[in-house]
Scaffold this motif. Sequence first.
Motif, PDB file in Angstrom:
ATOM      1  N   ALA A 141      -7.238 -22.022  -6.818  1.00  0.00           N
ATOM      2  CA  ALA A 141      -7.529 -21.088  -7.904  1.00  0.00           C
ATOM      3  C   ALA A 141      -6.242 -20.456  -8.397  1.00  0.00           C
ATOM      4  N   ASP A 142      -6.025 -20.552  -9.680  1.00  0.00           N
ATOM      5  CA  ASP A 142      -4.917 -19.869 -10.343  1.00  0.00           C
ATOM      6  C   ASP A 142      -5.513 -18.798 -11.236  1.00  0.00           C
ATOM      7  N   SER A 143      -4.790 -17.703 -11.427  1.00  0.00           N
ATOM      8  CA  SER A 143      -5.273 -16.710 -12.376  1.00  0.00           C
ATOM      9  C   SER A 143      -5.271 -17.351 -13.760  1.00  0.00           C
ATOM     10  N   ALA A 144      -6.227 -16.951 -14.584  1.00  0.00           N
ATOM     11  CA  ALA A 144      -6.379 -17.545 -15.906  1.00  0.00           C
ATOM     12  C   ALA A 144      -6.380 -16.467 -16.969  1.00  0.00           C
ATOM     13  N   THR A 145      -5.933 -16.830 -18.154  1.00  0.00           N
ATOM     14  CA  THR A 145      -6.000 -15.935 -19.303  1.00  0.00           C
ATOM     15  C   THR A 145      -7.186 -16.386 -20.143  1.00  0.00           C
ATOM     16  N   PRO A 146      -8.268 -15.603 -20.148  1.00  0.00           N
ATOM     17  CA  PRO A 146      -9.448 -16.019 -20.900  1.00  0.00           C
ATOM     18  C   PRO A 146      -9.281 -15.766 -22.393  1.00  0.00           C
ATOM     19  N   SER A 147     -10.213 -16.280 -23.160  1.00  0.00           N
ATOM     20  CA  SER A 147     -10.257 -15.996 -24.591  1.00  0.00           C
ATOM     21  C   SER A 147     -10.567 -14.508 -24.786  1.00  0.00           C
ATOM     22  N   THR A 148     -10.456 -14.030 -26.003  1.00  0.00           N
ATOM     23  CA  THR A 148     -10.768 -12.629 -26.291  1.00  0.00           C
ATOM     24  C   THR A 148     -12.203 -12.306 -25.896  1.00  0.00           C
TER      25      THR A 148
ATOM     26  N   VAL B  33     -16.340 -26.367 -13.123  1.00  0.00           N
ATOM     27  CA  VAL B  33     -16.685 -25.242 -14.000  1.00  0.00           C
ATOM     28  C   VAL B  33     -15.420 -24.650 -14.615  1.00  0.00           C
ATOM     29  N   ALA B  34     -14.323 -24.758 -13.914  1.00  0.00           N
ATOM     30  CA  ALA B  34     -12.988 -24.344 -14.365  1.00  0.00           C
ATOM     31  C   ALA B  34     -12.840 -22.829 -14.426  1.00  0.00           C
ATOM     32  N   THR B  35     -12.928 -22.209 -15.591  1.00  0.00           N
ATOM     33  CA  THR B  35     -12.635 -20.785 -15.739  1.00  0.00           C
ATOM     34  C   THR B  35     -13.877 -19.945 -15.456  1.00  0.00           C
ATOM     35  N   VAL B  36     -13.756 -19.026 -14.498  1.00  0.00           N
ATOM     36  CA  VAL B  36     -14.862 -18.164 -14.088  1.00  0.00           C
ATOM     37  C   VAL B  36     -14.323 -16.777 -13.758  1.00  0.00           C
ATOM     38  N   LEU B  37     -15.223 -15.816 -13.661  1.00  0.00           N
ATOM     39  CA  LEU B  37     -14.870 -14.499 -13.135  1.00  0.00           C
ATOM     40  C   LEU B  37     -15.367 -14.449 -11.699  1.00  0.00           C
ATOM     41  N   CYS B  38     -14.448 -14.186 -10.769  1.00  0.00           N
ATOM     42  CA  CYS B  38     -14.825 -14.090  -9.362  1.00  0.00           C
ATOM     43  C   CYS B  38     -14.744 -12.637  -8.915  1.00  0.00           C
ATOM     44  N   LEU B  39     -15.764 -12.190  -8.201  1.00  0.00           N
ATOM     45  CA  LEU B  39     -15.770 -10.885  -7.561  1.00  0.00           C
ATOM     46  C   LEU B  39     -15.670 -11.109  -6.066  1.00  0.00           C
ATOM     47  N   TYR B  40     -14.820 -10.324  -5.416  1.00  0.00           N
ATOM     48  CA  TYR B  40     -14.638 -10.472  -3.972  1.00  0.00           C
ATOM     49  C   TYR B  40     -14.334  -9.112  -3.368  1.00  0.00           C
ATOM     50  N   PRO B  41     -14.733  -8.882  -2.105  1.00  0.00           N
ATOM     51  CA  PRO B  41     -14.488  -7.585  -1.476  1.00  0.00           C
ATOM     52  C   PRO B  41     -13.003  -7.255  -1.422  1.00  0.00           C
ATOM     53  N   ARG B  42     -12.674  -5.999  -1.638  1.00  0.00           N
ATOM     54  CA  ARG B  42     -11.270  -5.572  -1.618  1.00  0.00           C
ATOM     55  C   ARG B  42     -10.607  -5.802  -0.271  1.00  0.00           C
TER      56      ARG B  42
ATOM     57  N   ARG C  49     -18.813 -13.622  -5.467  1.00  0.00           N
ATOM     58  CA  ARG C  49     -19.713 -13.791  -6.595  1.00  0.00           C
ATOM     59  C   ARG C  49     -18.944 -14.422  -7.737  1.00  0.00           C
ATOM     60  N   MET C  50     -19.532 -15.418  -8.346  1.00  0.00           N
ATOM     61  CA  MET C  50     -18.887 -16.149  -9.425  1.00  0.00           C
ATOM     62  C   MET C  50     -19.735 -16.002 -10.684  1.00  0.00           C
ATOM     63  N   TYR C  51     -19.102 -15.539 -11.773  1.00  0.00           N
ATOM     64  CA  TYR C  51     -19.801 -15.333 -13.043  1.00  0.00           C
ATOM     65  C   TYR C  51     -19.378 -16.364 -14.077  1.00  0.00           C
ATOM     66  N   LEU C  52     -20.332 -16.812 -14.842  1.00  0.00           N
ATOM     67  CA  LEU C  52     -20.115 -17.694 -15.971  1.00  0.00           C
ATOM     68  C   LEU C  52     -19.466 -16.891 -17.097  1.00  0.00           C
ATOM     69  N   LEU C  53     -18.448 -17.447 -17.731  1.00  0.00           N
ATOM     70  CA  LEU C  53     -17.771 -16.828 -18.871  1.00  0.00           C
ATOM     71  C   LEU C  53     -17.883 -17.749 -20.088  1.00  0.00           C
ATOM     72  N   PRO C  54     -17.629 -17.227 -21.281  1.00  0.00           N
ATOM     73  CA  PRO C  54     -17.628 -18.107 -22.463  1.00  0.00           C
ATOM     74  C   PRO C  54     -16.615 -19.247 -22.336  1.00  0.00           C
ATOM     75  N   ASP C  55     -15.585 -19.075 -21.502  1.00  0.00           N
ATOM     76  CA  ASP C  55     -14.545 -20.091 -21.309  1.00  0.00           C
ATOM     77  C   ASP C  55     -14.931 -21.152 -20.276  1.00  0.00           C
ATOM     78  N   SER C  56     -16.051 -20.952 -19.588  1.00  0.00           N
ATOM     79  CA  SER C  56     -16.487 -21.868 -18.531  1.00  0.00           C
ATOM     80  C   SER C  56     -17.061 -23.150 -19.121  1.00  0.00           C
ATOM     81  N   ASP C  57     -17.098 -24.186 -18.300  1.00  0.00           N
ATOM     82  CA  ASP C  57     -17.751 -25.434 -18.674  1.00  0.00           C
ATOM     83  C   ASP C  57     -19.235 -25.282 -18.336  1.00  0.00           C
TER      84      ASP C  57
END
Length: 196
Positions: free
Chosen positions: A146-153, A28-37, A79-87
């Motif tokens: 997982a590396d931090s990613a710079t998403p599209s606008t 899936v490559a680029t995603v938004l991940c939410l995780y407990p602090r 939690r993993m969210y689909l982004l416009p940058d995802s496959d």
Amino acid sequence: MRALRSPSAADAGTDAGALPAPERLAAVATVLCLYPRRHRDALTGWLTSASAQRCVAEAAQAEPESILFRDAQGRACWRMYLLPDSDFLAWDLAIGGLPQHRDEPAGGRLIRACRALWHRLGGGWNAQVLRLQLAQDDAGRRILVADSATPSTLGLQRARRIAATEGALLRSEPDTCCCMARRAAEAPDSQPIASH
């Protein structure tokens, strides 16, 4: 680097489905991940997860679909969210076979007030845009990295909106390698998991 024992999906005690394979998530490559602090890094939730569900929001204007991961006690841990940058094709393959969970609408004054109190008490979630990849450790085993990613606008706008809706703190500091994890697919109870 620390080693953890992988929980099995049978320990979850919920109706949620088995975990997607690490190869499917990495595709899936680029995603938004939410995780407990309280977690040390963004993939700790993956390490502690025992089951997963595909989430579909009720409202037409709700956020995109996501995968909700739960630990062995049934608590949400990642939690993993689909982004416009995802496959998108890889996403469809990753969620194939997962049971569907319907989200409750995230708005409302009471819900926002409860989240604000939770954050003041030190709880809550972090959010981070990550690029998931598959790598090999020194023993030749496949690990999820997982590396931090710079998403599209558009991806960044979506990530900000999701984080705001979920009451999560969006982290944007760059990491060359923020986290890595290994989960044994063949014998999860006998193999360690590595994370740093």
